[in-house]
Design an enzyme around this catalytic site. Structure first.
Site, PDB file in Angstrom:
ATOM      1  N   CYS A 110      52.036  42.885  54.129  1.00  0.00           N
ATOM      2  CA  CYS A 110      51.521  41.732  54.886  1.00  0.00           C
ATOM      3  C   CYS A 110      50.274  41.156  54.218  1.00  0.00           C
ATOM      4  O   CYS A 110      50.022  39.957  54.305  1.00  0.00           O
ATOM      5  CB  CYS A 110      51.206  42.145  56.316  1.00  0.00           C
ATOM      6  SG  CYS A 110      50.112  43.574  56.400  1.00  0.00           S
ATOM      7  N   GLU A 166      55.718  32.749  54.122  1.00  0.00           N
ATOM      8  CA  GLU A 166      55.667  34.138  53.668  1.00  0.00           C
ATOM      9  C   GLU A 166      57.047  34.536  53.127  1.00  0.00           C
ATOM     10  O   GLU A 166      58.045  34.415  53.830  1.00  0.00           O
ATOM     11  CB  GLU A 166      55.292  35.047  54.849  1.00  0.00           C
ATOM     12  CG  GLU A 166      55.077  36.483  54.433  1.00  0.00           C
ATOM     13  CD  GLU A 166      54.774  37.389  55.628  1.00  0.00           C
ATOM     14  OE1 GLU A 166      55.391  37.209  56.691  1.00  0.00           O
ATOM     15  OE2 GLU A 166      53.926  38.287  55.475  1.00  0.00           O
TER      16      GLU A 166
END
Ligand code: NAP
Length: 480
Positions: free
Chosen positions: A284, A382
């Site tokens: 992340c 992302e």
């Protein structure tokens, strides 16, 4: 030995009442890892919540802080003894290189040891008389808590959430990702061996429906979620619409890295290659938007390309200790990343990579894209794989503007040899964490979490445990 595949409730493994099971296959070679992994039904969720509530009101509530500390440390010791076996389940199920899985078990033990020290270190407050009242503020465990985890570091999420919760005196129900539930399921037996009373820690395998049942449950006081922004928003909505349970969200990122012309280039290159590609880019906090001062850009891009290409030789069987890049977690994630690679080829200049690695397994080449436009999807969204985008900047002001031009705010990196610039830029960056001349750092003692759409609340450090406590203000009338 065959792994535990049952639901772990009240310190026992049981079959789900749903009759549904999950089958886990290796993303390396599609071999069968485990079948018969139980999928919890809503009745099973109720059962786990009742067990956690009974434990919270029962024996667990009578334990002293010292008893909690001792059992937490014992659990960490037992996990450490079993670390090699536990790590293998992540490697088999999600293709995590064994060196990475092994290091992640270290975060789990560190979390339990760190938070064991907090069991007796949350004092209250007292306030001198004010308008006839004397006030005492005390902090009490919030109650029954739930956690939902992503697959990329299952043992870290289990550690961060449950260590803080049990240190605070709460009880817990944890749902690992359906993509890699095995390592976490094995922890149930170790929870029992360590001596936690039945019902204090429960583990429910299953898919997003189990997560949704936890988020909307009327008898859960708090939920801590690690995963995508999309599912995190759903969890928050369900939590709000049900009983307004407390919510902590640890969500995605598109973290910036700023490399100034006075940076130690070797160090910046190592962090932008080796550290960025840790866990096959499935992190992340990975700094997937890297900005380089234009005066050093040509040299930096050329050297980063060489480093990315070297890692092709360390790609392969995740159970081999020499492997650095494993496969992506499953076909769905592989297809998603491959789609981004095709999109990227239209949106930016491909420097290296851009395709599948080999013919078998869900392997992707480490990939660099240069100069995507402001609206490029590879620059905005992302990707969660070994894909980095590079752009250049002229001034510090421009670098900060580029760094902050994102919906996310999880982490950032600043590479410079000027301490004043490091502090100036760190202050200006909109994110929960900033690494100076480093990346992906992680310390139990400090809060971990994001600004903007990267999250709500924090895990780690004192803030992490405070999210498992409610304050109570007791006012005493001084005039009676
Ligand atoms: P995901 O698809 O959001 O899933 C995360 C967890 O949520 C899984 O256990 C999933 O269940 C469950 N879930 C899915 N839909 C749900 C719903 N409607 N209600 C409740 N739970 C639901 O994310 P992922 O693909 O596993 O993980 C990748 C994402 O996690 C990335 O965005 C990454 O940045 C983020 N992440 C953030 C952090 C952090 O600390 N900030 C750390 C690691 C990862 P199933 O998958 O089992 O169906």
């Amino acid at each position: 030995m065959a792994p535990h595949t049952g639901l772990f409730i009240n310190n026992e493994y049981i079959d789900a009442t749903s009759g549904e099971t999950l089958t886990i296959r290796s993303p390396h070679d599609d071999s069968l890892v485990a079948d018969n992994v139980q999928v919890a039904s809503s009745a099973d969720v109720d059962k786990a919540v009742s067990a956690a509530r009974a434990a919270f009101k029962g024996e667990w509530s009578t334990w002293t802080p010292e008893q909690r500390r001792v059992v937490m440390i014992k659990f960490a010791d037992i996990v450490e003894k079993n670390a090699d076996e536990l790590a293998q389940w992540e490697t088999k199920a999600m293709g995590q290189p064994i060196s990475v899985s092994r290091s992640i078990i270290g975060f789990l033990t560190a979390a339990f040891r760190y938070y064991s020290g907090w069991t007796d270190k949350i004092p209250g407050e007292q306030w001198p008389e004010n308008d006839g009242s004397y006030r005492i503020v005390q902090y009490e465990p919030i109650g029954v808590c739930a956690g939902i985890g992503a697959w990329n570091g299952s043992q870290i999420f289990f550690g961060f959430k449950i260590a803080a919760a049990v240190a605070a005196g709460c009880t817990f129900i944890y749902k690992p990702s359906e993509k890699s539930p095995l390592g976490v399921l094995q922890l149930g037996a170790l929870i029992k061996e360590a001596g936690f009373p039945p019902g204090v820690v429960n583990i429910l395998s299953g898919d997003g429906r189990v997560g949704a049942a936890l988020a909307s449950h009327m008898d859960i006081n708090k939920i801590s979620f690690t995963g995508s922004v999309f599912a995190g928003k759903k969890v928050q909505e369900l939590a709000t619409k049900s009983n307004l349970k407390r919510v902590v969200l640890e969500l995605g990122g598109k973290s910036p890295s700023l490399i100034f012309d006075d940076a130690d280039l070797e160090n910046a290159l190592t962090h932008s290659s080796q550290n960025f590609l840790f866990n096959t880019g499935q992190a992340c906090v990975a700094a997937s938007r890297t900005f380089i001062h234009e005066s050093i850009a040509d040299k930096f891009v050329e050297q980063l390309k060489a480093r990315f290409e070297q890692f092709k030789h360390a790609t392969g069987d995740p159970s081999d200790p020499k492997t650095f890049l494993g496969p992506l977690v499953d076909e769905k994630q592989f297809d998603r990343v491959m789609e981004f690679l095709e999109i990227g080829k239209k949106e930016a200049q491909l420097v290296t990579g851009g395709g599948r690695h080999g013919d078998n397994g869900y392997y992707v080449e480490p990939t660099i894209f240069l100069n995507p436009g402001d609206d490029a999807r590879i620059y905005r969204e992302e990707i969660f794989g070994p894909v980095i985008t590079l752009r250049t900047f002229k001034t510090e002001e421009e670098a900060i503007k580029l760094a902050n031009d994102t919906a996310f705010g999880l982490s950032a990196c600043v590479f410079t040899s000027s301490i004043s610039r490091a502090l100036r830029v760190s202050k200006a960056i909109e994110s929960g964490m900033v690494n100076v001349n480093s990346s992906q750092t992680f310390g139990m003692e400090a809060p971990f979490g994001g600004w903007k759409q990267s999250g709500v609340g924090r895990e780690g450090g004192k803030q992490g445990i405070m999210h498992y406590l409610e304050s109570k203000t007791i006012s005493i009338n001084m005039n009676v």
